[in-house]
Every structure is written in structure tokens, then in C-alpha cells.
Design a protein around this motif. Structure first.
Motif, PDB file in Angstrom:
ATOM      1  N   ALA A 228      59.957  75.383  39.449  1.00 52.54           N
ATOM      2  CA  ALA A 228      59.776  75.237  40.499  1.00 52.54           C
ATOM      3  C   ALA A 228      58.912  74.023  40.895  1.00 52.54           C
ATOM      4  N   GLY A 229      58.463  73.324  39.903  1.00 55.04           N
ATOM      5  CA  GLY A 229      57.776  72.076  40.188  1.00 55.04           C
ATOM      6  C   GLY A 229      57.090  71.673  38.998  1.00 55.04           C
ATOM      7  N   VAL A 230      56.124  70.654  39.236  1.00 57.30           N
ATOM      8  CA  VAL A 230      55.608  69.973  38.090  1.00 57.30           C
ATOM      9  C   VAL A 230      54.144  69.954  38.305  1.00 57.30           C
ATOM     10  N   ILE A 231      53.256  70.506  37.249  1.00 58.73           N
ATOM     11  CA  ILE A 231      51.747  70.159  37.186  1.00 58.73           C
ATOM     12  C   ILE A 231      51.330  68.834  36.893  1.00 58.73           C
ATOM     13  N   GLY A 232      50.741  68.300  37.523  1.00 59.53           N
ATOM     14  CA  GLY A 232      50.772  66.599  37.168  1.00 59.53           C
ATOM     15  C   GLY A 232      48.951  66.294  37.097  1.00 59.53           C
ATOM     16  N   ALA A 233      48.913  65.181  36.437  1.00 57.31           N
ATOM     17  CA  ALA A 233      47.673  64.580  36.029  1.00 57.31           C
ATOM     18  C   ALA A 233      46.529  64.647  37.245  1.00 57.31           C
ATOM     19  N   ASP A 234      46.919  64.589  38.476  1.00 56.98           N
ATOM     20  CA  ASP A 234      46.051  64.661  39.437  1.00 56.98           C
ATOM     21  C   ASP A 234      45.251  65.915  39.520  1.00 56.98           C
ATOM     22  N   LEU A 235      46.084  66.892  39.055  1.00 60.04           N
ATOM     23  CA  LEU A 235      45.442  68.330  38.939  1.00 60.04           C
ATOM     24  C   LEU A 235      44.411  68.432  37.891  1.00 60.04           C
ATOM     25  N   LEU A 236      44.830  67.799  36.877  1.00 56.63           N
ATOM     26  CA  LEU A 236      44.127  68.175  35.393  1.00 56.63           C
ATOM     27  C   LEU A 236      43.086  67.253  35.239  1.00 56.63           C
ATOM     28  N   LYS A 237      42.875  65.711  35.731  1.00 56.22           N
ATOM     29  CA  LYS A 237      42.067  64.924  35.373  1.00 56.22           C
ATOM     30  C   LYS A 237      40.434  65.385  35.450  1.00 56.22           C
ATOM     31  N   ALA A 238      40.022  66.405  36.144  1.00 56.31           N
ATOM     32  CA  ALA A 238      38.622  66.624  36.399  1.00 56.31           C
ATOM     33  C   ALA A 238      38.263  67.656  35.274  1.00 56.31           C
ATOM     34  N   TYR A 239      39.314  68.218  34.444  1.00 56.72           N
ATOM     35  CA  TYR A 239      38.994  69.082  33.418  1.00 56.72           C
ATOM     36  C   TYR A 239      39.234  68.830  31.959  1.00 56.72           C
ATOM     37  N   VAL A 240      38.672  69.718  31.054  1.00 57.87           N
ATOM     38  CA  VAL A 240      39.210  69.092  29.380  1.00 57.87           C
ATOM     39  C   VAL A 240      40.320  70.134  29.435  1.00 57.87           C
ATOM     40  N   VAL A 241      41.344  69.302  28.819  1.00 60.28           N
ATOM     41  CA  VAL A 241      42.708  70.258  28.809  1.00 60.28           C
ATOM     42  C   VAL A 241      43.196  69.979  27.081  1.00 60.28           C
ATOM     43  N   ASP A 242      43.245  71.495  26.695  1.00 60.10           N
ATOM     44  CA  ASP A 242      44.087  71.360  25.270  1.00 60.10           C
ATOM     45  C   ASP A 242      45.568  71.836  25.428  1.00 60.10           C
ATOM     46  N   VAL A 243      46.292  71.134  24.637  1.00 57.78           N
ATOM     47  CA  VAL A 243      47.687  71.519  24.396  1.00 57.78           C
ATOM     48  C   VAL A 243      48.118  71.659  22.971  1.00 57.78           C
ATOM     49  N   SER A 244      48.793  72.626  22.757  1.00 58.99           N
ATOM     50  CA  SER A 244      49.242  73.079  21.324  1.00 58.99           C
ATOM     51  C   SER A 244      50.513  73.566  21.427  1.00 58.99           C
ATOM     52  N   VAL A 245      51.564  73.383  20.606  1.00 61.75           N
ATOM     53  CA  VAL A 245      52.896  74.076  20.659  1.00 61.75           C
ATOM     54  C   VAL A 245      53.122  74.786  19.551  1.00 61.75           C
ATOM     55  N   SER A 246      52.139  75.160  18.616  1.00 60.55           N
ATOM     56  CA  SER A 246      52.451  75.934  17.477  1.00 60.55           C
ATOM     57  C   SER A 246      51.210  76.986  17.068  1.00 60.55           C
TER      58      SER A 246
ATOM     59  N   LEU B 164      40.917  58.898  20.339  1.00 58.87           N
ATOM     60  CA  LEU B 164      41.404  57.720  21.057  1.00 58.87           C
ATOM     61  C   LEU B 164      40.854  57.527  22.542  1.00 58.87           C
ATOM     62  N   PRO B 165      40.388  56.237  22.689  1.00 60.26           N
ATOM     63  CA  PRO B 165      39.841  56.183  24.357  1.00 60.26           C
ATOM     64  C   PRO B 165      41.101  56.470  25.213  1.00 60.26           C
ATOM     65  N   LEU B 166      40.943  56.933  26.229  1.00 65.58           N
ATOM     66  CA  LEU B 166      41.790  57.089  27.435  1.00 65.58           C
ATOM     67  C   LEU B 166      41.902  56.172  28.380  1.00 65.58           C
ATOM     68  N   ARG B 167      42.733  55.328  28.903  1.00 69.65           N
ATOM     69  CA  ARG B 167      42.668  54.464  29.924  1.00 69.65           C
ATOM     70  C   ARG B 167      43.576  54.852  30.989  1.00 69.65           C
ATOM     71  N   TRP B 168      43.256  54.616  32.290  1.00 71.73           N
ATOM     72  CA  TRP B 168      44.042  55.247  33.274  1.00 71.73           C
ATOM     73  C   TRP B 168      44.937  53.998  33.815  1.00 71.73           C
ATOM     74  N   ILE B 169      46.193  54.290  33.995  1.00 75.03           N
ATOM     75  CA  ILE B 169      46.849  53.360  34.536  1.00 75.03           C
ATOM     76  C   ILE B 169      47.947  53.768  35.598  1.00 75.03           C
ATOM     77  N   ALA B 170      47.994  53.212  36.805  1.00 73.16           N
ATOM     78  CA  ALA B 170      48.973  53.935  37.909  1.00 73.16           C
ATOM     79  C   ALA B 170      48.746  55.352  37.903  1.00 73.16           C
ATOM     80  N   GLY B 171      47.625  55.846  37.817  1.00 70.25           N
ATOM     81  CA  GLY B 171      47.430  57.254  37.893  1.00 70.25           C
ATOM     82  C   GLY B 171      47.760  57.993  36.706  1.00 70.25           C
ATOM     83  N   LEU B 172      48.223  57.340  35.468  1.00 65.23           N
ATOM     84  CA  LEU B 172      48.565  57.873  34.229  1.00 65.23           C
ATOM     85  C   LEU B 172      47.681  57.759  33.121  1.00 65.23           C
ATOM     86  N   PRO B 173      47.275  58.832  32.275  1.00 64.44           N
ATOM     87  CA  PRO B 173      46.331  58.726  31.137  1.00 64.44           C
ATOM     88  C   PRO B 173      47.115  57.896  29.868  1.00 64.44           C
TER      89      PRO B 173
END
Length: 290
Positions: free
Chosen positions: A112-130, A151-160
Motif C-alpha cells: 500500500a505504501g512506504v513508512i519513511g524516515a520523516d515519520l520515524l525520526k522523532a522516535y526510538v525505533v527497534d528493528v529485529s528480523v529473528s 555508531l553516531p547517526l548523521r542525517w544526509i538528504a533526509g536519510l540516517p
């Protein structure tokens, strides 16, 4: 540098200047996810359109497919409204309408669509596939996370992005790589720093193409990987060296602590094959507890 598969050579040029659907979990902030076509997919509802959404930390904007938008009665391409994901209800969030056919044509069920970084950047997001789980929490509400590396995160062109290095065994390149849970290739390099003079159809090296030449080595989070399937991207910013995709990120449990600007990494419960891990680099500067 050279990335080789058959007769195709992807040559880096150093710059002079630097699938079964899962239901949301009952607990707010958490949802089951799954890997489909090599990317992370979650159930969500965007502007009243419920369905399967690619969860992409390297998509700068949240998207709703044009077919789904039209079916819901939306005519504009820039919208705003309610988004429901992981048991959370987020009000008045911007959403772009886009054609998704090229990206989602191989999926067995509609995306249906894509959940992107603009929605997530205000939160702490955990991702695991196992097993595959995604959690989205406000700062200060996330549970403890035992990280092996930070690791330090740096935003470039709206991307972490984080720093990583690539090599063909002759020369090495280190730069900022976007972290893309919605990308189906282990690593892609900016076409500003890489070439493929042996490719008969160079366009097939880019996203949604079929060529996957092998990268000699990638250094990421203190680990060294060899023989990773690779490709090219057209970077939206010259400071972006490439992207690291879900097939490699699936080897880890990840915490994107966006408010504090850092990525926490721990081993996945069950490592998934994506190139062979040959050695641990000696860089201990990013170790947790430093």
C-alpha cells in the motif's frame, strides 16, 4: 576498485575530495513484521488505507501508493492525516502519493505504501528480523538495549547514515552510508564513486535491476564482510557514499535512537546469510560502554 560477478566489473573511483501478513502486537509501540522480497514489511494504516507497508528507514518521505490513494478518493499528491502503526495513532502527518509499481511489482501481495524516515525520526525505533519485530517509542520509553556497538547517526538528504568502508582489495573508500531497511540489496554504492565498465546493461545495476555483482569487502559496525551482493544508486547528495540494505542489516538487532543521533547494534538471534563474515575489525572506538 572492482566488484566482480562474471564479466561485470564495478569499479570505484575515489573522489579527490573527501511474506505472510502479521497482525499488530497488542502492546502499544510494537508490531510483528516480515521480510518480503528482501525488505522489511509491516501492517499499518495511512489516511484510512490499511495494508502492508514497506518499512524503510532510508525513505525520506512516507508514501501512499497512487492506486490506493485513488481508491480512497484522494486526488492530491501531497496529503496529511492520521497514521496508525505498531499500536500508535499519529495525527496530521504528511504523506506523499507516488507510483509504487516498479518497486513492488514482484511482491506476492499488494504493497500500500512506504513508512519513511520523516515519520520515524522523532522516535526510538527497534528493528529485529529473528523473529521479525518493529517497535516505535517516544524518547525515554524504550526498554534497555544491550548494544555490542554504538555508531553516531548523521542525517544526509533526509536519510540516517553511519560511516562504513568498502574495498576491492587494492584500494578502500570510507564514507556515509544510508541505513535502508526497505532496500533489497546488501550494499549499494553511489554512482559518483563507482562504475561498471563491463556491464552490458548498466541500468540493471541500479535499484530494481537484476545485476548483483559482488563487493570484495565491506567494513560495518566493527565487522568485515566479503562477497556481498552489491549495486549502484544515484545518491541524492554528494556526501552520501551509498546505502546498506536489509539483507545485511538483518544480521543484527538494531536500535535507531533518532532523538540522540545514534545507532545501537546487537547480534541477531539467528544470523542470516548475506555474504560471508571473515573477520572482526580492530576498531573498538564504537564499542558500547566506551
Amino acid at each position: 576498485m572492482a566488484i566482480v560477478e562474471g564479466q561485470v566489473r564495478l569499479t570505484l573511483t575515489l573522489l579527490a575530495l573527501a511474506a505472510a501478513a502479521a497482525a499488530p502486537a497488542a502492546r502499544a509501540g510494537d508490531t510483528a513484521c516480515w521480510l518480503d522480497q528482501g525488505v522489511v514489511v509491516v501492517p499499518a494504516e495511512v489516511l484510512g488505507v490499511a495494508g502492508d507497508y514497506i518499512f524503510d528507514t532510508a525513505a525520506p518521505t512516507t508514501l501512499l501508493g497512487d492506486t490506493q490513494a485513488g481508491g480512497a478518493g484522494f486526488a492530491a499528491t501531497s496529503l496529511a492525516g492520521q497514521i496508525r502503526i505498531a499500536g500508535l495513532t499519529l495525527e496530521t502527518r504528511p504523506v506523499e502519493v507516488a507510483r509504487l509499481d516498479l518497486r513492488t511489482g514482484l511482491f506476492p501481495t499488494p504493497i500500500a505504501g512506504v513508512i519513511g524516515a520523516d515519520l520515524l525520526k522523532a522516535y526510538v525505533v527497534d528493528v529485529s528480523v529473528s523473529p521479525c519485530r518493529v517497535s516505535i517509542r517516544r524518547p525515554g520509553r524504550a526498554p534497555p538495549f544491550r548494544a555490542r556497538a554504538v555508531l553516531p547517526l548523521r542525517w544526509i538528504a533526509g536519510l540516517p547514515t553511519v560511516e562504513a568502508s568498502v574495498s576491492d582489495g587494492t584500494r578502500a573508500w570510507r564514507g556515509a552510508f544510508a541505513l535502508a531497511t526497505g532496500a533489497d540489496t546488501a550494499v549499494r554504492l553511489s554512482d559518483a564513486v563507482a562504475q561498471a565498465p563491463g556491464a552490458g546493461k548498466p541500468q540493471e545495476l541500479f535499484p530494481y535491476g537484476v545485476l548483483r555483482p559482488k563487493l570484495r569487502a565491506l567494513g560495518f559496525a566493527g565487522d568485515l564482510y566479503e562477497g556481498l551482493p552489491a549495486g549502484l544508486i544515484k545518491a541524492p547528495d554528494p556526501a552520501l557514499a551509498g546505502q546498506i540494505g536489509a539483507p545485511l542489516l538483518a544480521r543484527y538487532r538494531l536500535r535507531f535512537d533518532f532523538p540522540r543521533g545514534r545507532l545501537l547494534i546487537a547480534p541477531a538471534a539467528r544470523p542470516r546469510p548475506s555474504g560471508r563474515r571473515s573477520a572482526r575489525s580492530g576498531d573498538s572506538s564504537h564499542r558500547a560502554g566506551r
